[in-house]
Write a protein that holds these residues in place. Structure first.
Motif, PDB file in Angstrom:
ATOM      1  N   THR A   1      18.174  20.405  37.088  1.00 19.83           N
ATOM      2  CA  THR A   1      19.415  19.535  37.503  1.00 19.83           C
ATOM      3  C   THR A   1      20.549  20.229  37.151  1.00 19.83           C
ATOM      4  N   GLU A   2      21.726  20.246  37.968  1.00 17.30           N
ATOM      5  CA  GLU A   2      22.920  20.715  37.895  1.00 17.30           C
ATOM      6  C   GLU A   2      23.485  20.623  36.474  1.00 17.30           C
ATOM      7  N   PRO A   3      23.943  21.489  35.467  1.00 22.60           N
ATOM      8  CA  PRO A   3      24.859  21.122  34.448  1.00 22.60           C
ATOM      9  C   PRO A   3      26.204  20.473  34.818  1.00 22.60           C
TER      10      PRO A   3
ATOM     11  N   PHE B   1      22.019  28.884  29.361  1.00 23.42           N
ATOM     12  CA  PHE B   1      21.003  29.184  29.988  1.00 23.42           C
ATOM     13  C   PHE B   1      21.231  30.574  30.838  1.00 23.42           C
ATOM     14  N   PRO B   2      20.357  31.426  30.732  1.00 17.77           N
ATOM     15  CA  PRO B   2      20.780  32.857  31.083  1.00 17.77           C
ATOM     16  C   PRO B   2      20.872  32.784  32.647  1.00 17.77           C
ATOM     17  N   GLN B   3      20.005  31.930  33.615  1.00 10.51           N
ATOM     18  CA  GLN B   3      20.266  31.753  34.720  1.00 10.51           C
ATOM     19  C   GLN B   3      21.318  31.302  35.411  1.00 10.51           C
ATOM     20  N   TRP B   4      22.242  30.232  34.621  1.00  8.61           N
ATOM     21  CA  TRP B   4      23.380  29.869  35.127  1.00  8.61           C
ATOM     22  C   TRP B   4      24.499  30.766  34.620  1.00  8.61           C
ATOM     23  N   HIS B   5      24.403  31.414  33.398  1.00  6.04           N
ATOM     24  CA  HIS B   5      25.253  32.561  32.979  1.00  6.04           C
ATOM     25  C   HIS B   5      25.184  33.626  33.986  1.00  6.04           C
ATOM     26  N   GLU B   6      24.138  34.130  34.458  1.00  2.00           N
ATOM     27  CA  GLU B   6      24.139  35.316  35.547  1.00  2.00           C
ATOM     28  C   GLU B   6      24.558  34.770  36.650  1.00  2.00           C
ATOM     29  N   ALA B   7      24.465  33.725  37.300  1.00  2.72           N
ATOM     30  CA  ALA B   7      25.283  33.058  38.521  1.00  2.72           C
ATOM     31  C   ALA B   7      26.510  33.085  38.302  1.00  2.72           C
ATOM     32  N   MET B   8      27.178  32.570  37.159  1.00  2.00           N
ATOM     33  CA  MET B   8      28.545  32.681  36.696  1.00  2.00           C
ATOM     34  C   MET B   8      29.160  34.242  36.878  1.00  2.00           C
TER      35      MET B   8
ATOM     36  N   SER C   1       0.909  -1.296  -0.045  1.00  2.00           N
ATOM     37  CA  SER C   1       0.127  -0.129  -0.176  1.00  2.00           C
ATOM     38  C   SER C   1       0.816   1.230  -0.112  1.00  2.00           C
ATOM     39  N   GLY C   2       2.095   1.290  -0.022  1.00  2.00           N
ATOM     40  CA  GLY C   2       3.020   2.436   0.071  1.00  2.00           C
ATOM     41  C   GLY C   2       3.184   2.961   1.338  1.00  2.00           C
ATOM     42  N   ILE C   3       3.124   2.326   2.318  1.00  2.00           N
ATOM     43  CA  ILE C   3       2.997   2.737   3.826  1.00  2.00           C
ATOM     44  C   ILE C   3       4.339   2.470   4.249  1.00  2.00           C
ATOM     45  N   SER C   4       5.056   3.465   4.959  1.00  2.27           N
ATOM     46  CA  SER C   4       6.568   3.014   5.475  1.00  2.27           C
ATOM     47  C   SER C   4       6.593   3.518   6.995  1.00  2.27           C
ATOM     48  N   LYS C   5       7.189   2.917   8.141  1.00  2.00           N
ATOM     49  CA  LYS C   5       7.318   3.823   9.168  1.00  2.00           C
ATOM     50  C   LYS C   5       8.612   3.475   9.807  1.00  2.00           C
ATOM     51  N   LYS C   6       9.307   4.632  10.156  1.00  2.00           N
ATOM     52  CA  LYS C   6      10.525   4.645  10.408  1.00  2.00           C
ATOM     53  C   LYS C   6      10.753   3.917  11.928  1.00  2.00           C
ATOM     54  N   LYS C   7      11.706   2.784  11.937  1.00  2.00           N
ATOM     55  CA  LYS C   7      11.973   2.460  13.285  1.00  2.00           C
ATOM     56  C   LYS C   7      12.899   3.059  14.192  1.00  2.00           C
ATOM     57  N   CYS C   8      12.322   3.280  15.488  1.00  5.25           N
ATOM     58  CA  CYS C   8      12.874   4.007  16.421  1.00  5.25           C
ATOM     59  C   CYS C   8      13.827   3.128  17.331  1.00  5.25           C
ATOM     60  N   PHE C   9      15.077   3.350  17.210  1.00  7.34           N
ATOM     61  CA  PHE C   9      15.889   2.308  18.003  1.00  7.34           C
ATOM     62  C   PHE C   9      16.266   2.682  19.418  1.00  7.34           C
ATOM     63  N   ALA C  10      16.187   4.236  19.571  1.00  2.00           N
ATOM     64  CA  ALA C  10      16.419   4.814  20.892  1.00  2.00           C
ATOM     65  C   ALA C  10      15.447   5.992  21.047  1.00  2.00           C
ATOM     66  N   THR C  11      15.366   6.319  22.560  1.00  2.00           N
ATOM     67  CA  THR C  11      14.511   7.369  22.350  1.00  2.00           C
ATOM     68  C   THR C  11      15.506   8.285  23.302  1.00  2.00           C
ATOM     69  N   SER C  12      15.455   9.831  22.865  1.00  2.00           N
ATOM     70  CA  SER C  12      16.297  10.778  23.375  1.00  2.00           C
ATOM     71  C   SER C  12      15.391  11.397  24.562  1.00  2.00           C
ATOM     72  N   THR C  13      15.943  11.587  25.663  1.00  2.00           N
ATOM     73  CA  THR C  13      15.046  12.379  26.665  1.00  2.00           C
ATOM     74  C   THR C  13      15.918  13.738  26.832  1.00  2.00           C
ATOM     75  N   THR C  14      15.367  14.827  27.189  1.00  2.00           N
ATOM     76  CA  THR C  14      15.682  16.136  27.372  1.00  2.00           C
ATOM     77  C   THR C  14      15.693  16.584  28.562  1.00  2.00           C
ATOM     78  N   ILE C  15      16.920  16.908  29.242  1.00  2.00           N
ATOM     79  CA  ILE C  15      17.087  16.974  30.753  1.00  2.00           C
ATOM     80  C   ILE C  15      16.708  18.596  30.771  1.00  2.00           C
ATOM     81  N   ASP C  16      16.149  18.834  32.022  1.00  2.00           N
ATOM     82  CA  ASP C  16      15.932  20.318  32.181  1.00  2.00           C
ATOM     83  C   ASP C  16      17.027  20.732  33.299  1.00  2.00           C
ATOM     84  N   TYR C  17      17.703  21.341  32.297  1.00  2.00           N
ATOM     85  CA  TYR C  17      19.090  21.946  33.438  1.00  2.00           C
ATOM     86  C   TYR C  17      18.703  23.223  34.311  1.00  2.00           C
ATOM     87  N   LEU C  18      17.328  23.522  34.337  1.00  2.00           N
ATOM     88  CA  LEU C  18      17.111  24.568  35.491  1.00  2.00           C
ATOM     89  C   LEU C  18      16.579  23.626  36.715  1.00  2.00           C
TER      90      LEU C  18
END
Length: 650
Positions: free
Chosen positions: A136-138, A147-154, A117-134
């Motif tokens: 969690t400590e970078p 991040f402006p907050q950390w740059h202001e702290a430095m 039918s011409g239908i194709s689905k890409k296989k996802c072998f790994a999931t990427s999670t985004t870390i909130d560095y506000l």
């Protein structure tokens, strides 16, 4: 009724007779047998077999063909298998007309693969999670700079370094031992877990330093836990207010005696002098001598304000001027200050602010992981947040609570050969549990036991350590209550004779009360083997007397004197008789030092000894694993539950 034409087309249906070589089945399952093709006689007018002729303008009927993988069975083979056949019935004289469309369609299905039918689905072998560095400590400067907050702290940290004239840029040379540096990030949180502020700190790589070249002495004292509990107990008994202070960039105030060179920090390299290095004039976090330099700087300033350092604890400072008394506790850059005059306390805070970058945090609420809740008659001190974070760190938030921190059986030993492949998590857990004993005397013995296997922990030891976490999970609301009471010292001492199954060393247990408030306790394995229970109890008695002598020295430094001698309760009559009897015979020569130590204090009246029954001995909880009923009965005299009392503001 129209006869069915299929028998005439397919031929006779063979019947299978039971074989004499197999058991007779009343309902045999016939095997699929292809019918033998029937040859019809030829007629003179039709050279083809005598088949029904198709009508005009109609397609010829399609006969069902046998499966290609099944071979037709001949009549000879049928007769050889004792299969009887029925002669075919004669064709009817007037056969029924064939159906309008006798053709059988090929099998088909409405479903088909997605590829057709011409239908194709890409296989996802790994999931990427985004870390909130506000939240969690970078880990690196590259991430934090986005991040402006950390740059202001430095930027704030770098500005503080410039105001303190921490370094001077000088040209590099080959004889310089240049120390590296890096940014370290920390999220400061409130007691409820919310974000208070973002903190960036420039840390020198002290492991680049060389002993004797750019550092010498490194030791720096910190306040002892019993001293903190003594100050809390005195403040509760005298109804004094507790204030908390924090010194910003405390280590930057320390003056360096050695010559130290450091590379310029990332993100703040001088554009006009990019190749120069920093010649440090003041201490920096990460340097080996930084804690000592800061302590000397702060201590010298307190002496100019009229404070005196305690002889028993170098981190305790006392100001006594007429009727005004002020106590100050220093733990690195965290300060507790209290006294009988709120005006004098405010004046001292103002004077300290002139010399250091000081932040007045108001009433003491959260100090070194300790949470202080105010009650009408005192303070309730607990570590609920610290213990909750500890349970979350080791994924034990949903564990089943235990009734006691350590089981009575089996006993922990070091003879196991099945060791943990990675002992780091075990050591991290045990180290964290040691700090939990600051306000939890009920887990002191259990933590003391698991600490004895840090070098070679086994899975059984890890289970025992997690059992302590399970017990803490069900008792998060427990803590110490500092309240009004008599100004007197009372101690309980006990020993578990030869309780260690490996080396038969005894365990000493001690708890000391100032009024109604427990201020110090310990569970300690004795260094040598005791030849009798009397010897083990006597050594525990000597340890309790030494602890009382130290506490009396602290109280003396604070300008306080006990109206009566401290009282020690012991449940061994032989040990009490040995302490009171001046006769010294050969059976006790091996404990001569402890004998003279106790005897001297009893004669001088420094301590008083009394007998107590084993059933009422509070120190028993620090010497061995106890059954649940007795354990909870003794702990009820040491700890209180937060739900049992009404606190101010809650």
């Amino acid at each position: 009724m129209t006869p069915n034409p299929l028998p005439s087309i397919l031929g006779p249906i063979p019947l299978i007779s039971p074989s004499p070589f197999r058991p007779h089945n009343p309902e045999p399952t016939p095997e699929p047998i292809n019918p033998e093709p029937i040859i019809m006689p030829l007629s003179p007018t039709n050279p083809e077999p005598n088949l029904p002729q198709p009508r005009p303008n109609q397609p010829e009927p399609t006969l069902p063909q046998p499966s290609p993988h099944l071979n037709p069975i001949s009549s000879n083979s049928l007769s050889s298998q004792n299969i009887s056949t029925v002669p075919p019935a004669p064709p009817p004289e007037n056969p029924a007309p064939p159906p309008a469309n006798p053709a059988v369609p090929l099998p088909s299905h409405p479903m088909q693969p997605r590829s057709k039918s011409g239908i194709s689905k890409k296989k996802c072998f790994a999931t990427s999670t985004t870390i909130d560095y506000l939240q969690t400590e970078p880990p690196t400067y590259t991430i934090a700079s986005k991040f402006p907050q950390w740059h202001e702290a430095m930027a704030s940290e770098f500005a503080a370094l410039q105001r303190q004239h921490t370094w001077q840029l000088v040209p590099p040379s080959s004889d310089q031992n240049v120390v590296g540096c890096r940014w370290v990030y920390k999220i400061k949180r409130n007691s409820d877990g919310s974000v208070s502020r973002y903190k960036a700190r420039l840390v020198a790589k002290g492991f680049h330093q060389q002993a004797g070249v750019n550092f010498a002495e490194t030791f720096s004292p910190v306040v002892k836990p019993p001293t903190v509990r003594i100050i809390l107990s005195l403040a509760a008994q005298n109804r004094w207010s507790l204030r908390q202070l924090d010194v910003s960039n405390a280590f930057l105030h320390g003056l360096l005696k050695e010559t130290v060179f450091m590379a310029q920090p990332l993100g703040f390299v001088n554009s006009t002098l990019p190749s120069h290095v920093c010649h440090l004039h003041k201490s920096l976090y990460g340097l080996k001598q930084a804690p000592r330099a800061w302590f000397e700087r702060f201590t010298s300033h307190l002496l100019t304000l009229g404070f005196k350092a305690s002889v028993a604890d170098a981190s305790l400072f006392i100001l006594s001027h007429g009727s005004v008394t002020v106590y100050l506790l220093l733990y690195v850059d965290d300060i507790i200050i209290t006294g009988n005059s709120s005006t004098a306390v405010s004046n001292i805070i103002s004077q300290l602010s002139d010399a250091f970058e000081l932040k007045d945090l108001g009433p003491l609420r959260y100090f070194l992981g300790l949470q202080i809740d105010y009650k009408k008659g005192g303070f309730f001190v607990h570590q609920r947040k610290y213990l909750t974070d500890l349970l979350h760190k080791f994924t034990m938030t949903d564990c089943k609570p235990a009734s006691t921190p350590i089981a009575t059986t089996p006993l922990l030993t070091s003879t196991s050969t099945d060791l943990l492949s990675d002992p780091t998590p075990y050591r991290s857990l045990v180290g964290a549990l040691q700090y939990a004993t600051f306000t939890r005397p009920d887990i002191t013995f259990a933590v003391n036991r698991v600490c004895q296997f840090m070098h070679k922990p086994s899975p059984a030891h890890l289970v025992a350590a997690k059992c302590i976490l399970r017990y803490l999970k069900g008792t998060l609301d427990r803590g110490l209550l500092f309240q009004l009471g008599p100004f007197a010292l009372t101690a309980f001492t006990d020993a578990d004779w030869a309780g260690d199954p490996c080396d038969r060393h005894s365990t000493s247990g001690i708890v000391v009360f100032l009024g109604n408030n427990p201020i110090t306790w310990l569970a300690k394995k004795q260094h040598t083997v005791s030849r009798s229970s009397t010897e083990a109890e006597y050594r525990s008695l000597a340890s309790g007397a030494a602890e009382l002598a130290w506490i009396r020295q602290v109280l003396c430094d604070l300008g306080l004197f006990l109206p009566s001698a401290p009282l020690i309760w012991c449940d061994n009559t032989s040990a009490l008789a040995l302490a009171s009897n001046p006769v010294f015979h050969g059976r006790t020569k091996h404990i001569e030092v402890d004998y003279h130590f106790i005897r001297e204090r009893v004669v001088r009246g420094d301590i008083t000894l009394q007998f107590i029954s084993t059933d009422d001995q509070l120190a028993d909880v620090f010497t061995k694993a106890l059954p649940s009923p007795r354990f909870h009965r003794l702990c009820s005299k040491l700890l209180v539950c937060s739900t049992d009392h009404q606190f101010e503001g809650g």
